[in-house]
Design an enzyme around this catalytic site. Structure first.
Site, PDB file in Angstrom:
ATOM      1  N   HIS A 177      -6.163  20.498   7.678  1.00 38.99           N
ATOM      2  CA  HIS A 177      -6.596  21.497   8.643  1.00 38.99           C
ATOM      3  C   HIS A 177      -5.893  22.828   8.424  1.00 38.99           C
ATOM      4  O   HIS A 177      -4.706  22.824   8.127  1.00 38.99           O
ATOM      5  CB  HIS A 177      -6.303  20.974  10.053  1.00 38.99           C
ATOM      6  CG  HIS A 177      -6.805  21.863  11.127  1.00 38.99           C
ATOM      7  ND1 HIS A 177      -8.145  21.981  11.412  1.00 38.99           N
ATOM      8  CD2 HIS A 177      -6.141  22.686  11.968  1.00 38.99           C
ATOM      9  CE1 HIS A 177      -8.295  22.845  12.403  1.00 38.99           C
ATOM     10  NE2 HIS A 177      -7.105  23.289  12.757  1.00 38.99           N
TER      11      HIS A 177
ATOM     12  N   CYS B 205     -24.059  28.731 -17.981  1.00 44.62           N
ATOM     13  CA  CYS B 205     -23.047  28.509 -16.932  1.00 44.62           C
ATOM     14  C   CYS B 205     -22.013  29.627 -16.812  1.00 44.62           C
ATOM     15  O   CYS B 205     -21.748  30.109 -15.709  1.00 44.62           O
ATOM     16  CB  CYS B 205     -22.270  27.214 -17.201  1.00 44.62           C
ATOM     17  SG  CYS B 205     -23.233  25.887 -17.872  1.00 44.62           S
TER      18      CYS B 205
ATOM     19  N   LYS C 207     -23.411  33.229 -16.016  1.00 48.76           N
ATOM     20  CA  LYS C 207     -24.025  33.092 -14.684  1.00 48.76           C
ATOM     21  C   LYS C 207     -22.960  33.074 -13.589  1.00 48.76           C
ATOM     22  O   LYS C 207     -23.071  33.776 -12.593  1.00 48.76           O
ATOM     23  CB  LYS C 207     -24.877  31.814 -14.666  1.00 48.76           C
ATOM     24  CG  LYS C 207     -25.623  31.499 -13.395  1.00 48.76           C
ATOM     25  CD  LYS C 207     -24.840  30.752 -12.358  1.00 48.76           C
ATOM     26  CE  LYS C 207     -24.178  29.491 -12.831  1.00 48.76           C
ATOM     27  NZ  LYS C 207     -25.056  28.387 -13.138  1.00 48.76           N
TER      28      LYS C 207
ATOM     29  N   GLU D  26     -30.347  30.405  -8.105  1.00 45.69           N
ATOM     30  CA  GLU D  26     -29.070  31.047  -8.450  1.00 45.69           C
ATOM     31  C   GLU D  26     -29.277  32.547  -8.683  1.00 45.69           C
ATOM     32  O   GLU D  26     -28.516  33.383  -8.172  1.00 45.69           O
ATOM     33  CB  GLU D  26     -28.468  30.390  -9.700  1.00 45.69           C
ATOM     34  CG  GLU D  26     -27.953  28.990  -9.405  1.00 45.69           C
ATOM     35  CD  GLU D  26     -27.292  28.288 -10.590  1.00 45.69           C
ATOM     36  OE1 GLU D  26     -26.621  27.277 -10.365  1.00 45.69           O
ATOM     37  OE2 GLU D  26     -27.451  28.742 -11.744  1.00 45.69           O
TER      38      GLU D  26
ATOM     39  N   CYS E 155     -24.247  27.130 -22.514  1.00 48.39           N
ATOM     40  CA  CYS E 155     -23.227  27.241 -21.468  1.00 48.39           C
ATOM     41  C   CYS E 155     -22.423  28.538 -21.592  1.00 48.39           C
ATOM     42  O   CYS E 155     -22.273  29.272 -20.625  1.00 48.39           O
ATOM     43  CB  CYS E 155     -22.298  26.031 -21.525  1.00 48.39           C
ATOM     44  SG  CYS E 155     -20.881  26.181 -20.436  1.00 48.39           S
TER      45      CYS E 155
ATOM     46  N   GLU F 139     -12.392  19.221   5.719  1.00 42.17           N
ATOM     47  CA  GLU F 139     -11.898  18.223   6.674  1.00 42.17           C
ATOM     48  C   GLU F 139     -13.053  17.562   7.438  1.00 42.17           C
ATOM     49  O   GLU F 139     -12.935  16.436   7.914  1.00 42.17           O
ATOM     50  CB  GLU F 139     -10.893  18.826   7.645  1.00 42.17           C
ATOM     51  CG  GLU F 139     -11.458  19.830   8.617  1.00 42.17           C
ATOM     52  CD  GLU F 139     -10.379  20.407   9.542  1.00 42.17           C
ATOM     53  OE1 GLU F 139      -9.685  19.623  10.206  1.00 42.17           O
ATOM     54  OE2 GLU F 139     -10.232  21.645   9.590  1.00 42.17           O
TER      55      GLU F 139
ATOM     56  N   TYR G 150     -32.828  25.290 -10.164  1.00 38.06           N
ATOM     57  CA  TYR G 150     -31.459  25.818 -10.286  1.00 38.06           C
ATOM     58  C   TYR G 150     -31.449  27.318 -10.599  1.00 38.06           C
ATOM     59  O   TYR G 150     -30.828  28.110  -9.907  1.00 38.06           O
ATOM     60  CB  TYR G 150     -30.759  25.141 -11.471  1.00 38.06           C
ATOM     61  CG  TYR G 150     -30.158  23.786 -11.245  1.00 38.06           C
ATOM     62  CD1 TYR G 150     -28.790  23.648 -11.034  1.00 38.06           C
ATOM     63  CD2 TYR G 150     -30.920  22.634 -11.318  1.00 38.06           C
ATOM     64  CE1 TYR G 150     -28.200  22.399 -10.892  1.00 38.06           C
ATOM     65  CE2 TYR G 150     -30.346  21.386 -11.178  1.00 38.06           C
ATOM     66  CZ  TYR G 150     -28.984  21.269 -10.963  1.00 38.06           C
ATOM     67  OH  TYR G 150     -28.418  20.040 -10.827  1.00 38.06           O
TER      68      TYR G 150
ATOM     69  N   GLY H  48     -38.254  26.331 -15.787  1.00 35.72           N
ATOM     70  CA  GLY H  48     -37.833  25.142 -16.521  1.00 35.72           C
ATOM     71  C   GLY H  48     -37.431  25.441 -17.959  1.00 35.72           C
ATOM     72  O   GLY H  48     -37.629  26.555 -18.459  1.00 35.72           O
TER      73      GLY H  48
HETATM   74  P1  NDP Z   1     -35.593  23.374 -13.002  1.00 33.91           P
HETATM   75  O1  NDP Z   1     -36.287  22.210 -13.566  1.00 33.91           O
HETATM   76  O2  NDP Z   1     -34.398  23.195 -12.160  1.00 33.91           O
HETATM   77  O3  NDP Z   1     -36.638  24.255 -12.172  1.00 33.91           O
HETATM   78  C1  NDP Z   1     -37.840  24.696 -12.730  1.00 33.91           C
HETATM   79  C2  NDP Z   1     -38.652  25.287 -11.604  1.00 33.91           C
HETATM   80  O4  NDP Z   1     -39.816  25.899 -12.121  1.00 33.91           O
HETATM   81  C3  NDP Z   1     -39.096  24.249 -10.595  1.00 33.91           C
HETATM   82  O5  NDP Z   1     -38.934  24.796  -9.313  1.00 33.91           O
HETATM   83  C4  NDP Z   1     -40.559  24.048 -10.941  1.00 33.91           C
HETATM   84  O6  NDP Z   1     -41.333  23.705  -9.824  1.00 33.91           O
HETATM   85  C5  NDP Z   1     -40.954  25.424 -11.424  1.00 33.91           C
HETATM   86  N1  NDP Z   1     -42.060  25.377 -12.376  1.00 33.91           N
HETATM   87  C6  NDP Z   1     -42.176  24.609 -13.471  1.00 33.91           C
HETATM   88  N2  NDP Z   1     -43.341  24.853 -14.099  1.00 33.91           N
HETATM   89  C7  NDP Z   1     -43.969  25.792 -13.385  1.00 33.91           C
HETATM   90  C8  NDP Z   1     -45.229  26.456 -13.514  1.00 33.91           C
HETATM   91  N3  NDP Z   1     -46.038  26.179 -14.532  1.00 33.91           N
HETATM   92  N4  NDP Z   1     -45.546  27.370 -12.588  1.00 33.91           N
HETATM   93  C9  NDP Z   1     -44.729  27.651 -11.566  1.00 33.91           C
HETATM   94  N5  NDP Z   1     -43.533  27.068 -11.381  1.00 33.91           N
HETATM   95  C10 NDP Z   1     -43.148  26.144 -12.279  1.00 33.91           C
HETATM   96  O7  NDP Z   1     -35.313  24.304 -14.261  1.00 33.91           O
HETATM   97  P2  NDP Z   1     -34.357  25.531 -14.478  1.00 33.91           P
HETATM   98  O8  NDP Z   1     -35.003  26.293 -15.575  1.00 33.91           O
HETATM   99  O9  NDP Z   1     -34.027  26.208 -13.216  1.00 33.91           O
HETATM  100  O10 NDP Z   1     -33.054  24.837 -15.032  1.00 33.91           O
HETATM  101  C11 NDP Z   1     -33.145  23.926 -16.129  1.00 33.91           C
HETATM  102  C12 NDP Z   1     -32.055  22.901 -16.064  1.00 33.91           C
HETATM  103  O11 NDP Z   1     -30.827  23.500 -16.457  1.00 33.91           O
HETATM  104  C13 NDP Z   1     -31.787  22.344 -14.685  1.00 33.91           C
HETATM  105  O12 NDP Z   1     -32.629  21.278 -14.365  1.00 33.91           O
HETATM  106  C14 NDP Z   1     -30.341  21.939 -14.762  1.00 33.91           C
HETATM  107  O13 NDP Z   1     -30.270  20.654 -15.295  1.00 33.91           O
HETATM  108  C15 NDP Z   1     -29.760  22.950 -15.733  1.00 33.91           C
HETATM  109  N6  NDP Z   1     -29.065  24.023 -15.004  1.00 33.91           N
HETATM  110  C16 NDP Z   1     -27.928  23.701 -14.327  1.00 33.91           C
HETATM  111  C17 NDP Z   1     -27.256  24.643 -13.616  1.00 33.91           C
HETATM  112  C18 NDP Z   1     -26.037  24.246 -12.872  1.00 33.91           C
HETATM  113  O14 NDP Z   1     -25.450  23.222 -13.187  1.00 33.91           O
HETATM  114  N7  NDP Z   1     -25.632  24.981 -11.848  1.00 33.91           N
HETATM  115  C19 NDP Z   1     -27.697  26.036 -13.563  1.00 33.91           C
HETATM  116  C20 NDP Z   1     -28.920  26.278 -14.303  1.00 33.91           C
HETATM  117  C21 NDP Z   1     -29.561  25.301 -14.987  1.00 33.91           C
HETATM  118  P3  NDP Z   1     -41.406  22.191  -9.259  1.00 33.91           P
HETATM  119  O15 NDP Z   1     -40.202  22.002  -8.448  1.00 33.91           O
HETATM  120  O16 NDP Z   1     -42.664  22.182  -8.500  1.00 33.91           O
HETATM  121  O17 NDP Z   1     -41.466  21.310 -10.477  1.00 33.91           O
END
Ligand code: NDP
Length: 460
Positions: free
Chosen positions: A437, A47, A50, A183, A42, A442, A179, A263
């Site tokens: 307002h 967080c 970012k 972002e 974080c 609202e 995410y 991910g």
């Molecule tokens: P996410 O799980 O949100 O997204 C991972 C993305 O990568 C998905 O779109 C997934 O596609 C894609 N993906 C996974 N494997 C492959 C692959 N082999 N080839 C191509 N694409 C792939 O993970 P993030 O890394 O973005 O974030 C991790 C976690 O961290 C989040 O889930 C969240 O919990 C936390 N986070 C929270 C934030 C916040 O609160 N604002 C900000 C950043 C992170 P598909 O959808 O098809 O699975």
């Protein structure tokens, strides 16, 4: 048997620090090992930095919008190095606070990596020292994971690296649609980087409400991000000028930087969990019960290293519940229902509760209320950005089970709304709340018409 510590925490991130501090303040002898820097994902590479990058890019975007309000800022430029210097000064300050808070609570911080030798013993590196503890809390978080399919991923950077880049690339390709991908697509394009997002599905943000997904997807494109869908890189090659990507749809892309936002994986690989007999799931996540207890009764895990909800406030509450139960004589579990969350894309998305599709599956009959409008502020700027607000109501008792907002300040608004939803507010409660307002929020208390699919709406 006498142990060196009553509690030893592996990882000084949000969850680990909260647990360690509370346990130490209750009189326990607490040790904490942190391999990198106190603060965890974080504070150091998530967080906090970012959100500062979001602010930086929003300033860039508002330079154009300001003209509608009569402001002229000629020749504005962005000095990324100056921004990074300020950003890292703030990260250093926060990391220092984490370390100081631990010390002030009476916990001992080791700047070392910890690994299990047996169920009660940890070896610290690089010193080689061993420590024993009656209870051990695993709070090591997660690390970015790269796709297994495709060649050349060693040329990609991840969100860990982006905060250390002194200069911005001219052109970036981001892979992923979650995410981090959306972002950073917003951040980098707002900072003037030519940005392309490559996602393997049709619409970004799988798992979110379909209207939210479509809205965010369209806003990304409207903000100038090139979005390539239903594709993944199959080959990444280094060239004289940068990188060349071949996609599964046959398309080729060139860029200076490739960012994988595909991910995150629980960081359990080098923990020696087998030596302690701690069970994990296939992806390495530590298996825990509602008290964050693993299959080994004196070993616990909180935060992203488990596979519950990977969010800072959740890790904090899990760490707090653990410390209260184990060291403060207060039997506590954290309720993972109705956790509000936000994606800091631009405009941001704020959510609490169920998507329309999940609510229909769970309750069958639901009522939907929706608004889609241009925010007042943009009437003078000419920006075509739109706001989405959506309320999902369980028809049988009129209880609001989901609220979804995409628009300026969505995260701020949803935090307040989450209190009402957590309390079980009905749509009638929303309706009898007087509007404030003029505000965006609202709209939440003035939506009266149930949404009907277009074919039904035109028939009535
Ligand atoms: P996410 O799980 O949100 O997204 C991972 C993305 O990568 C998905 O779109 C997934 O596609 C894609 N993906 C996974 N494997 C492959 C692959 N082999 N080839 C191509 N694409 C792939 O993970 P993030 O890394 O973005 O974030 C991790 C976690 O961290 C989040 O889930 C969240 O919990 C936390 N986070 C929270 C934030 C916040 O609160 N604002 C900000 C950043 C992170 P598909 O959808 O098809 O699975």
């Amino acid at each position: 048997m006498a142990y060196d510590f009553d509690l030893f925490v592996i990882g000084a991130g949000s969850g680990g620090v909260r647990a360690a501090r509370l346990a130490a303040l209750s009189g326990a002898k607490v040790g904490v090992a942190e391999a990198y820097r106190p603060g965890g994902t974080c504070v150091i590479r998530g967080c906090v930095p970012k959100k500062y990058m979001v602010y930086a890019s929003e300033y860039g975007r508002s330079l154009e919008a300001m003209k509608g309000y009569g402001w002229r800022v000629e020749g504005a430029t962005h000095d990324h190095r100056a921004f990074m210097e300020n950003l890292h000064r703030e990260i250093d300050r926060l990391s220092g606070i984490y370390a100081r808070n631990l010390k002030n609570a009476g916990a001992k911080l080791f700047d070392e990596r910890a690994e299990f030798v047996d169920p009660h013993t940890l070896k610290l590196s690089p010193s080689g020292q061993t420590v024993t503890a009656e209870k051990i809390l695993i709070a090591v978080g997660g690390t970015p994971s790269l796709p297994e399919e495709g060649e050349g991923w060693e040329h990609a950077i991840t969100s860990d690296d982006i905060f250390l880049m002194e200069d911005l690339p001219e052109k970036v390709v981001i892979v992923g649609g979650g995410y981090i991908a959306v972002e950073f697509a917003g951040i980098l394009s707002g900072l003037g980087v030519e940005t392309c997002l490559v996602y393997r599905q049709k619409t970004v943000l799988r798992g979110f409400d379909d209207d939210v997904r479509t809205h965010v997807h369209e806003e990304l494109k409207r903000k100038g991000v090139k979005v390539v869908t239903n594709a993944v890189p199959t080959n990444i090659e280094k060239t004289d000028s940068g990188l060349k990507l071949t996609l599964s749809n046959g398309e080729h892309l060139e860029c200076a930087t490739l960012m994988a936002a595909t991910g995150r994986t629980p960081a359990t690989k080098q923990l020696g969990l087998d030596k302690a007999g701690v069970e994990t799931k296939a992806d390495g996540a530590v298996k825990v019960d509602e008290y964050s207890r693993t299959n080994v009764p004196h070993i616990f895990a909180v935060g992203d290293v488990t596979d519950r909800i990977a969010l800072t406030p959740v890790a904090i509450r899990e760490g707090q519940a653990f410390a209260q139960t184990e060291f403060m004589d207060m039997d506590t579990t954290f309720d993972h229902e109705l956790v509000p969350h936000a994606v800091f894309c631009q405009p941001p998305a704020g959510v609490v509760g169920l998507s329309e599709a999940d609510a229909r599956e769970k309750y069958r009959k639901v009522d939907i209320y929706k608004a889609n409008f241009r925010p007042m502020k943009d009437m003078l700027t000419g920006d075509e950005e739109r706001v989405l607000m959506k309320i999902v109501v369980r028809a049988e008792d009129n209880v609001v089970v989901g609220v979804h907002i995409v628009g300026p300040d969505a995260a701020e608004i949803i935090q307040g709304v989450a209190i009402a939803v957590k309390m079980g507010a009905t749509k009638a409660d929303f309706d009898r709340t007087c509007a404030l307002h003029p505000s965006l929020a609202e709209e939440l208390v003035t939506m009266r018409e149930k949404w009907k699919p277009p074919e039904l709406a035109s028939a009535s």
